[in-house]
Design a protein around this motif. Sequence first.
Motif, PDB file in Angstrom:
ATOM      1  N   ALA A   1      -1.731   8.732   5.030  1.00 26.29           N
ATOM      2  CA  ALA A   1      -2.862   7.825   4.832  1.00 26.29           C
ATOM      3  C   ALA A   1      -2.416   6.737   3.877  1.00 26.29           C
ATOM      4  N   TYR A   2      -2.995   5.555   3.996  1.00 27.19           N
ATOM      5  CA  TYR A   2      -2.740   4.496   3.024  1.00 27.19           C
ATOM      6  C   TYR A   2      -3.558   4.800   1.779  1.00 27.19           C
TER       7      TYR A   2
ATOM      8  N   LYS B   1       0.843  -1.196   0.000  1.00 26.47           N
ATOM      9  CA  LYS B   1       0.000   0.000   0.000  1.00 26.47           C
ATOM     10  C   LYS B   1       0.877   1.245   0.000  1.00 26.47           C
TER      11      LYS B   1
ATOM     12  N   ARG C   1      -5.333   3.284  13.306  1.00 27.36           N
ATOM     13  CA  ARG C   1      -5.328   4.536  14.076  1.00 27.36           C
ATOM     14  C   ARG C   1      -6.103   4.432  15.382  1.00 27.36           C
TER      15      ARG C   1
ATOM     16  N   ASP D   1      -7.065   3.157   0.594  1.00 26.38           N
ATOM     17  CA  ASP D   1      -7.491   2.149   1.564  1.00 26.38           C
ATOM     18  C   ASP D   1      -7.870   2.828   2.886  1.00 26.38           C
ATOM     19  N   PRO D   2      -9.007   3.544   2.897  1.00 26.82           N
ATOM     20  CA  PRO D   2      -9.423   4.208   4.140  1.00 26.82           C
ATOM     21  C   PRO D   2      -9.677   3.234   5.283  1.00 26.82           C
ATOM     22  N   ALA D   3     -10.069   1.993   4.946  1.00 26.88           N
ATOM     23  CA  ALA D   3     -10.324   1.004   5.996  1.00 26.88           C
ATOM     24  C   ALA D   3      -9.028   0.642   6.710  1.00 26.88           C
ATOM     25  N   LYS D   4      -7.945   0.420   5.936  1.00 23.76           N
ATOM     26  CA  LYS D   4      -6.664   0.104   6.559  1.00 23.76           C
ATOM     27  C   LYS D   4      -6.146   1.298   7.339  1.00 23.76           C
ATOM     28  N   THR D   5      -6.331   2.491   6.793  1.00 19.84           N
ATOM     29  CA  THR D   5      -5.902   3.698   7.496  1.00 19.84           C
ATOM     30  C   THR D   5      -6.624   3.799   8.831  1.00 19.84           C
ATOM     31  N   ALA D   6      -7.934   3.605   8.814  1.00 20.24           N
ATOM     32  CA  ALA D   6      -8.726   3.714  10.045  1.00 20.24           C
ATOM     33  C   ALA D   6      -8.361   2.624  11.044  1.00 20.24           C
TER      34      ALA D   6
END
Length: 525
Positions: A368-369, A171, A380, A372-377
């Motif tokens: 941020a990734y 990513k 965190r 891939d907002p899901a992986k970012t979230a």
Amino acid sequence: MVRSFFEYAGSDPARVAVVHTDGRQVTYGEMRDDANRLSNFLWDRGLASGDVVACLLPNSYQLMAVVRGAAQLPLHLTPVNWHLTAPEIAYILRDSGAKVLFTADPFVERAEEAAAEAGLPAGAVVALALAPEGGAARLTGPVGAASAAIPRDRAAGNRMLYTSGTTGRPKGVRRPLRGVVPDEATGSAVARARRYGVDHEDGVFLGLAPMYHASPLAYADQALDVGHRVVLLERWNRERVLEAIAEHGVTWLYLVPLMMQELVALPEDERAALRVGSIRSIVHTAAPCPPHVKRAMIDWLGPVLVELYGGTEGSATVITSEEWLTHVGSVGRALPHVSLRILDEDRREVPVGEVGTVYFRNEEMSFAYLGDPAKTAASRLDGHVTLGDLGRLDEDGYLYLSDRAADLIISGGVNIYPAEIEHALLELPGVTDACVVGRPDEKWGESVHAVVVADRPGTEEEMAAALGAELRSRIAGYKIPRSWAFAEELPRSSAGKLLRREIRESVADDRADAPHLGQDAGPVL
């Protein structure tokens, strides 16, 4: 004077900036002109603020010039691992949205195949000659013909590197463009250099690790902002590295633990005879360093090792040799701009000394990734990010890593940390590399399995029995591997990271062939 690459290029243009892998020297003034040519070439190709430029280049002056040319424009630069296949490169080109791919022999054919598969237009691949005929030109073709004048719309760019992909598809780690002029963006370079003990102005950095990785590229590039000379080698080679240190008076370099293991493997009398007295600092990251290896390096070279913990996503801690000698095994305390937290499975703070997941917030490095907002979230918590590592803090705030959460072995309900067993194995005579993973076990859920590279007498069964017996004086019985395999080498990435997933997958597919110890090697319940 605010120290920066462009300031040195203006005030001392004859100062040597880079020594190419073939020994050719390039000055700061020449490199500034080439950086301008690259910048003007990119604007002439129609790129716009926020676009992505990729490069598939070996360690070379040309790679460093591309980095400098992209860094003074509001662009993202993505270095690509040249070990990848064309489909893997195509994935990164597509995912990043790269508009241009710089490359060179011997990667041109693979680059063009990848660009075509990624749907890039004809001409998106730009080949640079690493050794132009006659040796005079540094940049060739349309890039070399571009204007060396200061480019328009100068603003600091950023690198967008891809995670190693050891746990899945890589990513992109995308940082925001800062909207500042390039010289202002390099203002923290001196502070970082002071942290590593390399803020001296007469510095010589040795670039020997693949610079498509975050740390080797970052340190080589930072060296130019503090006026240092960067000596490049194509790749790690112990003998060539030692020759280069003596030849160029190298003052600092970046190593990974595997390289340090090779260095301290030299007989003590040979080490004592080497001309390495110019070294003032060795920065190391990437993987846990076995304590006996680190201590041997300090005994040999003095307190010159500086260790940082973090990843492509950012740095979290730092520790000097002097600190490490009083906190053996630690990776340091939080950097001044970093907040560090150790959390349990419910994301609650754990008491001092207890193991949990390591989270940190680096105020200088938001990211941020990409896509891939899901992986970012998921990574965190209140602005803190985790790389998936487990660790504990002591009373003085020093961090000790236990393992990656994904690598943890749970046997009979007991947590077992592979890194601890691997360090113990590497202290045994004749063991040069080791990997410990969990193996499916009907009774315990998982059992401890070791894959070892060793030069010892006897059959595999005899070696397994001997190693198990020797480990009993070093670690608890329930941590002793119950099954063993022996190999000529272990799979590692070019950055020296153990590809543990490959070993884990092969173990899951093959449960019957490895030598076993007795049943008493199971967990203590």
